[in-house]
Design a protein around this motif. Structure first.
Motif, PDB file in Angstrom:
ATOM      1  N   MET A 173       0.853  -1.199   0.157  1.00 34.30           N
ATOM      2  CA  MET A 173      -0.132   0.036   0.167  1.00 34.30           C
ATOM      3  C   MET A 173       0.973   1.225   0.053  1.00 34.30           C
ATOM      4  O   MET A 173       0.324   2.011  -0.524  1.00 34.30           O
ATOM      5  CB  MET A 173      -0.642  -0.136   1.070  1.00 34.30           C
ATOM      6  CG  MET A 173      -2.368  -1.066   1.504  1.00 34.30           C
ATOM      7  SD  MET A 173      -3.025  -1.231   2.773  1.00 34.30           S
ATOM      8  CE  MET A 173      -3.825  -2.625   2.322  1.00 34.30           C
ATOM      9  N   ARG A 176       2.579   1.225  -4.147  1.00 34.20           N
ATOM     10  CA  ARG A 176       1.419   1.347  -4.976  1.00 34.20           C
ATOM     11  C   ARG A 176       0.414   1.949  -5.373  1.00 34.20           C
ATOM     12  O   ARG A 176      -0.072   2.324  -4.024  1.00 34.20           O
ATOM     13  CB  ARG A 176       1.135  -0.141  -5.424  1.00 34.20           C
ATOM     14  CG  ARG A 176       2.199  -1.035  -5.830  1.00 34.20           C
ATOM     15  CD  ARG A 176       1.694  -2.554  -6.295  1.00 34.20           C
ATOM     16  NE  ARG A 176       2.657  -3.538  -5.718  1.00 34.20           N
ATOM     17  CZ  ARG A 176       1.976  -4.863  -6.519  1.00 34.20           C
ATOM     18  NH1 ARG A 176       0.716  -5.272  -6.425  1.00 34.20           N
ATOM     19  NH2 ARG A 176       3.145  -5.601  -6.368  1.00 34.20           N
ATOM     20  N   GLU A 177      -0.361   2.639  -6.173  1.00 34.17           N
ATOM     21  CA  GLU A 177      -1.483   2.881  -6.034  1.00 34.17           C
ATOM     22  C   GLU A 177      -2.651   2.475  -5.885  1.00 34.17           C
ATOM     23  O   GLU A 177      -3.584   2.758  -5.463  1.00 34.17           O
ATOM     24  CB  GLU A 177      -1.417   3.924  -7.411  1.00 34.17           C
ATOM     25  CG  GLU A 177      -0.491   5.521  -7.184  1.00 34.17           C
ATOM     26  CD  GLU A 177      -0.234   6.402  -8.201  1.00 34.17           C
ATOM     27  OE1 GLU A 177      -1.413   6.068  -9.347  1.00 34.17           O
ATOM     28  OE2 GLU A 177       0.248   6.791  -8.478  1.00 34.17           O
ATOM     29  N   SER A 178      -3.002   1.483  -6.448  1.00 38.78           N
ATOM     30  CA  SER A 178      -3.772   0.252  -6.274  1.00 38.78           C
ATOM     31  C   SER A 178      -3.659  -1.026  -5.698  1.00 38.78           C
ATOM     32  O   SER A 178      -2.477  -1.210  -6.523  1.00 38.78           O
ATOM     33  CB  SER A 178      -5.254   0.714  -6.781  1.00 38.78           C
ATOM     34  OG  SER A 178      -4.557  -0.153  -7.896  1.00 38.78           O
ATOM     35  N   ILE A 179      -4.092  -1.805  -5.165  1.00 45.08           N
ATOM     36  CA  ILE A 179      -4.315  -3.185  -5.065  1.00 45.08           C
ATOM     37  C   ILE A 179      -5.727  -4.020  -5.085  1.00 45.08           C
ATOM     38  O   ILE A 179      -6.195  -3.228  -4.746  1.00 45.08           O
ATOM     39  CB  ILE A 179      -3.050  -3.715  -4.181  1.00 45.08           C
ATOM     40  CG1 ILE A 179      -3.939  -3.087  -2.502  1.00 45.08           C
ATOM     41  CG2 ILE A 179      -1.631  -2.857  -3.330  1.00 45.08           C
ATOM     42  CD1 ILE A 179      -3.429  -3.663  -0.630  1.00 45.08           C
ATOM     43  N   SER A 180      -4.968  -5.191  -5.943  1.00 47.00           N
ATOM     44  CA  SER A 180      -6.254  -6.253  -5.592  1.00 47.00           C
ATOM     45  C   SER A 180      -6.086  -7.382  -5.006  1.00 47.00           C
ATOM     46  O   SER A 180      -4.633  -7.602  -5.158  1.00 47.00           O
ATOM     47  CB  SER A 180      -6.487  -6.962  -7.387  1.00 47.00           C
ATOM     48  OG  SER A 180      -6.629  -5.362  -8.086  1.00 47.00           O
ATOM     49  N   LYS A 235      -5.773  -0.588   5.749  1.00 46.93           N
ATOM     50  CA  LYS A 235      -5.531   0.580   4.834  1.00 46.93           C
ATOM     51  C   LYS A 235      -6.304   1.751   5.978  1.00 46.93           C
ATOM     52  O   LYS A 235      -5.351   2.480   6.180  1.00 46.93           O
ATOM     53  CB  LYS A 235      -6.129   1.134   3.326  1.00 46.93           C
ATOM     54  CG  LYS A 235      -6.312   2.035   2.609  1.00 46.93           C
ATOM     55  CD  LYS A 235      -6.999   2.231   1.363  1.00 46.93           C
ATOM     56  CE  LYS A 235      -7.920   3.524   1.321  1.00 46.93           C
ATOM     57  NZ  LYS A 235      -8.713   3.722   0.316  1.00 46.93           N
ATOM     58  N   ASN A 241      -3.470   5.891   1.184  1.00 46.21           N
ATOM     59  CA  ASN A 241      -4.245   6.715  -0.293  1.00 46.21           C
ATOM     60  C   ASN A 241      -4.751   5.627  -0.685  1.00 46.21           C
ATOM     61  O   ASN A 241      -5.471   5.379  -2.201  1.00 46.21           O
ATOM     62  CB  ASN A 241      -3.616   7.843  -0.591  1.00 46.21           C
ATOM     63  CG  ASN A 241      -3.746   9.103   0.135  1.00 46.21           C
ATOM     64  OD1 ASN A 241      -4.730   9.060   1.167  1.00 46.21           O
ATOM     65  ND2 ASN A 241      -2.780   9.555   0.078  1.00 46.21           N
ATOM     66  N   CYS A 242      -3.529   4.385  -0.995  1.00 46.86           N
ATOM     67  CA  CYS A 242      -3.472   3.289  -1.553  1.00 46.86           C
ATOM     68  C   CYS A 242      -5.232   2.290  -2.045  1.00 46.86           C
ATOM     69  O   CYS A 242      -6.108   2.513  -0.749  1.00 46.86           O
ATOM     70  CB  CYS A 242      -2.628   2.202  -1.328  1.00 46.86           C
ATOM     71  SG  CYS A 242      -3.096   0.915  -2.356  1.00 46.86           S
ATOM     72  N   ALA A 243      -6.093   2.162  -2.660  1.00 54.12           N
ATOM     73  CA  ALA A 243      -6.842   1.998  -3.690  1.00 54.12           C
ATOM     74  C   ALA A 243      -7.013  -0.049  -3.533  1.00 54.12           C
ATOM     75  O   ALA A 243      -6.048  -0.232  -4.333  1.00 54.12           O
ATOM     76  CB  ALA A 243      -7.181   2.419  -5.216  1.00 54.12           C
ATOM     77  N   VAL A 244      -7.762  -0.273  -2.738  1.00 50.61           N
ATOM     78  CA  VAL A 244      -7.658  -1.490  -2.703  1.00 50.61           C
ATOM     79  C   VAL A 244      -9.532  -2.143  -3.636  1.00 50.61           C
ATOM     80  O   VAL A 244     -10.227  -1.327  -2.866  1.00 50.61           O
ATOM     81  CB  VAL A 244      -9.013  -1.577  -1.081  1.00 50.61           C
ATOM     82  CG1 VAL A 244      -8.468  -3.239  -0.720  1.00 50.61           C
ATOM     83  CG2 VAL A 244      -7.238  -0.969  -0.500  1.00 50.61           C
ATOM     84  N   ASN A 245      -9.012  -3.179  -4.376  1.00 49.38           N
ATOM     85  CA  ASN A 245     -10.361  -3.306  -5.100  1.00 49.38           C
ATOM     86  C   ASN A 245     -10.305  -4.788  -4.963  1.00 49.38           C
ATOM     87  O   ASN A 245      -9.463  -5.110  -4.898  1.00 49.38           O
ATOM     88  CB  ASN A 245      -9.573  -2.926  -6.945  1.00 49.38           C
ATOM     89  CG  ASN A 245      -9.125  -2.019  -7.551  1.00 49.38           C
ATOM     90  OD1 ASN A 245      -9.715  -0.896  -7.070  1.00 49.38           O
ATOM     91  ND2 ASN A 245      -7.858  -1.735  -7.873  1.00 49.38           N
TER      92      ASN A 245
END
Ligand SMILES: NC(=O)c1ccc[n+]([C@@H]2O[C@H](COP(=O)([O-])OP(=O)(O)OC[C@H]3O[C@@H](n4cnc5c(N)ncnc54)[C@H](OP(=O)(O)O)[C@@H]3O)[C@@H](O)[C@H]2O)c1
Length: 294
Positions: A173, A176-180, A235, A241-245
């Motif tokens: 986190m 990266r800007e986003s994680i899945s 988070k 701030n990382c987006a979590v998908n």
């Protein structure tokens, strides 16, 4: 002659072994022998027997395990040697020396097709080799030292120490800007410190009463979440701030299959041993406070 009962702990450099050491520092009721793989390789029968002969322990707490779930699919011999054959060696020694065995196992002995929390005596059916090897270990512990054995199955273990989901998520986190993260596997996280406290409660009760309420128990923090929920909480607590998908399991293929429903019924350990099961988010906050401020 020193009559203080001895407790041998294997796997002392793992998550649980480390947390057990933190718990017992101020406790003088027992003499502790913490052993890492170099000091006591549990697959080395001669070494295990010598350790029992030297200490004639009242308790053996087996925190050593092969825990690389995906690697176990191809590293089968070693996984079986550590998670099963070695447990048989330990249990044989326990039988010979009248030692109470506290052995740690896993939710992965169940197939994850259930819809209600797994009871400790429910039918096992592991879906990966790690789960299979742990199941054979359970069977060996019971076969050799049944009346003097307590098997505690746990799930989704994390701590400030070692490798785990919480530390991996925090690292990713920040990078990266986003994680899945998969959102269709549910279970209950376990802060290794809470499990260590529970194990010591079990040990103290056995020592005080002289009675082993043997058999299978389940321990995790309370609450049921998905890995996605777990990641979102990490988070939020870390204020990142990382987006979590959320993604399905099919979007994150792994060598070892994971059970979809990995929830265990933990009532028995509460009732029989008076163990407390803190709520998962509270324990996560405590662990993360230690991680982020440490
Ligand atoms: N982690 C989880 O999410 C999880 C979930 C369910 C159940 N469990 C169970 O909970 C227990 C504790 O797990 P953990 O998370 O504390 O595991 P861990 O952090 O991987 O620690 C396991 C320890 O065992 C040691 N070990 C491996 N082979 C050994 C051997 N032959 N002799 C002596 N020590 C050996 C490892 O040493 P090296 O580092 O040198 O290999 C490591 O220090 C295990 O029984 C595990 O199966 C864990």
């Amino acid at each position: 002659m020193n009559n203080t009962p001895v407790i041998i702990v294997s796997g002392s450099k793992g998550q649980l072994g480390y947390e057990l050491q933190q718990q017992v520092a101020a406790n003088s009721q027992f003499e502790y022998v913490f052993t890492d793989r170099e000091e006591l390789d549990i697959t080395n029968a001669a070494q295990v027997r010598a350790e029992f002969e030297k200490h004639k322990p009242a308790f053996f707490i087996n925190c050593a395990a092969y825990t690389a779930v995906d690697k176990a699919e191809t590293d089968k011999d070693l996984a079986l040697a550590i998670n099963a054959t070695a447990v048989g060696i330990i249990a044989e020694c326990c039988k010979a020396y009248g030692t109470k065995l506290i052995h740690i196992s896993t939710d992965y002995v169940f197939n994850g097709n259930g819809t209600a929390p797994y009871e400790p005596d429910e039918t096992t059916d592991p879906v990966n080799y790690y789960g299979y090897s742990k199941l054979i270990g359970e069977e060996k512990a019971i076969a050799h030292n049944g009346p003097n054995t307590v098997i505690i199955r746990t799930s989704w273990v994390y701590s400030t120490h070692g490798h785990n989901f919480v530390k991996t998520m925090l690292r990713l986190m920040k990078e990266r800007e986003s994680i899945s993260v998969v959102n269709d596997q549910v279970g209950s996280p376990t802060y290794a410190r809470d499990l260590a406290i529970a194990i010591m409660k079990v040990v103290r009760q056995i020592q005080q009463t002289g009675k082993v309420e043997n058999g299978f128990y389940h321990f995790s923090n309370s609450g049921v979440i998905s890995w996605f929920d777990f990641a979102v909480a990490i988070k939020e607590i870390a204020d990142l701030n990382c987006a979590v998908n959320g993604i399905p399991t099919s979007g994150y293929p792994t060598p070892a299959k994971r059970p979809a429903y990995s929830v265990m019924n933990t009532e028995k350990i509460k009732e029989v041993y008076g163990v407390k099961l803190p709520e998962w988010r509270e324990s996560l906050k405590e662990c993360m406070a230690a991680l982020l401020n440490g």
